[in-house]
Scaffold this motif. Structure first.
Motif, PDB file in Angstrom:
ATOM      1  N   MET A   1       2.608   9.578  -6.728  1.00 10.11           N
ATOM      2  CA  MET A   1       1.998   9.043  -5.309  1.00 10.11           C
ATOM      3  C   MET A   1       0.598   8.598  -5.937  1.00 10.11           C
ATOM      4  SD  MET A   1       1.504  10.340  -1.680  1.00 10.11           S
ATOM      5  CE  MET A   1       3.089  10.238  -1.452  1.00 10.11           C
ATOM      6  N   PRO A   2       0.089   7.317  -5.537  1.00 14.30           N
ATOM      7  CA  PRO A   2      -1.367   7.051  -5.813  1.00 14.30           C
ATOM      8  C   PRO A   2      -2.274   8.110  -5.362  1.00 14.30           C
ATOM      9  CG  PRO A   2      -0.107   5.332  -5.011  1.00 14.30           C
ATOM     10  CD  PRO A   2       0.705   6.605  -4.843  1.00 14.30           C
ATOM     11  N   ARG A   4      -5.707   9.693  -3.651  1.00  7.35           N
ATOM     12  CA  ARG A   4      -6.070   9.303  -2.278  1.00  7.35           C
ATOM     13  C   ARG A   4      -7.134   8.568  -2.344  1.00  7.35           C
ATOM     14  NH1 ARG A   4      -1.422   9.978   0.169  1.00  7.35           N
ATOM     15  NH2 ARG A   4      -0.519  12.035  -0.242  1.00  7.35           N
ATOM     16  N   GLU A   5      -7.788   7.790  -1.406  1.00 10.86           N
ATOM     17  CA  GLU A   5      -9.046   7.186  -1.237  1.00 10.86           C
ATOM     18  C   GLU A   5     -10.234   8.055  -1.114  1.00 10.86           C
ATOM     19  OE1 GLU A   5      -8.641   4.439   2.021  1.00 10.86           O
ATOM     20  OE2 GLU A   5      -7.497   2.937   0.904  1.00 10.86           O
ATOM     21  N   CYS A  13      -2.309   9.436   8.021  1.00 11.41           N
ATOM     22  CA  CYS A  13      -3.107   8.256   8.078  1.00 11.41           C
ATOM     23  C   CYS A  13      -2.822   7.968   9.690  1.00 11.41           C
ATOM     24  CB  CYS A  13      -3.053   7.184   7.269  1.00 11.41           C
ATOM     25  SG  CYS A  13      -3.738   5.473   7.743  1.00 11.41           S
ATOM     26  N   LYS A  69       3.014   3.404   1.743  1.00  7.79           N
ATOM     27  CA  LYS A  69       2.918   4.023   0.670  1.00  7.79           C
ATOM     28  C   LYS A  69       2.060   5.103   0.078  1.00  7.79           C
ATOM     29  CE  LYS A  69       5.800  -0.149  -1.050  1.00  7.79           C
ATOM     30  NZ  LYS A  69       5.867  -1.108  -2.147  1.00  7.79           N
ATOM     31  N   ARG A  70       0.821   4.997   0.841  1.00  6.04           N
ATOM     32  CA  ARG A  70      -0.248   5.682   0.317  1.00  6.04           C
ATOM     33  C   ARG A  70      -0.093   7.092   0.873  1.00  6.04           C
ATOM     34  NH1 ARG A  70      -4.077   1.549   2.044  1.00  6.04           N
ATOM     35  NH2 ARG A  70      -5.232   3.289   2.115  1.00  6.04           N
TER      36      ARG A  70
END
Length: 222
Positions: A1-2, A4-5, A13, A69-70
């Protein structure tokens, strides 16, 4: 998984969806509370006056694909027609990591105002194709969607700042939607607040109850 921001994102979210004739800016007032509580926030805009409900739902669906997806879990807080778009999306394309949803002043069974004014030129010009689909008849977009099968809490307003529109609506209303028609078959919780339709998302009690439902599945005041 990418990645996190930001470090304070918990993997969950909250997606904000505004209503008819509004923009994403109208929902920004809710962002600080959710972010302070550890949620990431995605405030999605769409051209509410330009297309029918089905096409608007497709636009929002496309924007949601990347967001879903994030994060591990995707919650929703919607205002007015935003709730109809969410129901339209989930009717045919369930979000795998769907969390809880809060709908503010949704025309769950349509609005009597549309029944009365939907054929007027000015109403059609102001509200566009989607607005004209939000009546209470058997073929109206909200009615055709049927009951929900996901976890949703509904907050309905009971105060109107438009006496003329309220005269078109039976029973308690928020100036646009009857309390009886904000109720949603299959809803998990329901709350009434003395707030008007247009400003319900700004109210601190509403915001606190929206957060409580996302966290616990219930409202603070029921």
């Amino acid at each position: 998984m990418p990645a996190r921001e930001s470090d304070n994102v918990s993997g969950e979210c909250v997606v904000l969806l505004h209503g008819l004739c509004r923009t994403a800016r109208s929902m920004e007032t809710m962002r600080p509370l959710f972010e302070k509580s550890g949620y990431a926030v995605e405030n999605i805009g769409y051209p509410s006056r330009r297309m029918p409900v089905s096409q608007l739902a497709e636009l929002v669906r496309a924007k949601l694909e990347g967001v879903a997806k994030r994060f591990d879990r995707l919650h929703f807080v919607t205002h007015s027609m935003g709730g109809i778009l969410l129901r339209q999306i989930l009717r045919s394309d369930r979000i795998a990591n769907l969390g809880r949803c809060v709908m503010l002043a949704p025309p769950s069974k349509g609005s009597h105002v549309v029944d009365r004014l939907g054929s007027w030129f000015f109403f059609r010009w102001l509200n566009g194709p989607a607005g004209c689909e939000l009546g209470t008849g058997s073929n109206a977009a909200p009615v055709l969607l049927g009951p929900v099968d996901f976890e949703v809490g509904v907050i309905a307003g009971t105060r109107s700042i438009n006496v003329i529109l309220s005269l078109m609506i039976p029973g308690p209303d928020d100036g646009k939607v009857a309390v009886s028609h904000a109720r949603l078959e299959g809803q998990s919780a329901f709350l009434q607040v003395p707030i008007s339709h247009s400003f319900i998302m700004r109210n601190k009690v509403v915001q606190a109850n929206a957060l409580a439902f996302l966290q616990t599945g219930g409202f603070l005041r029921e």
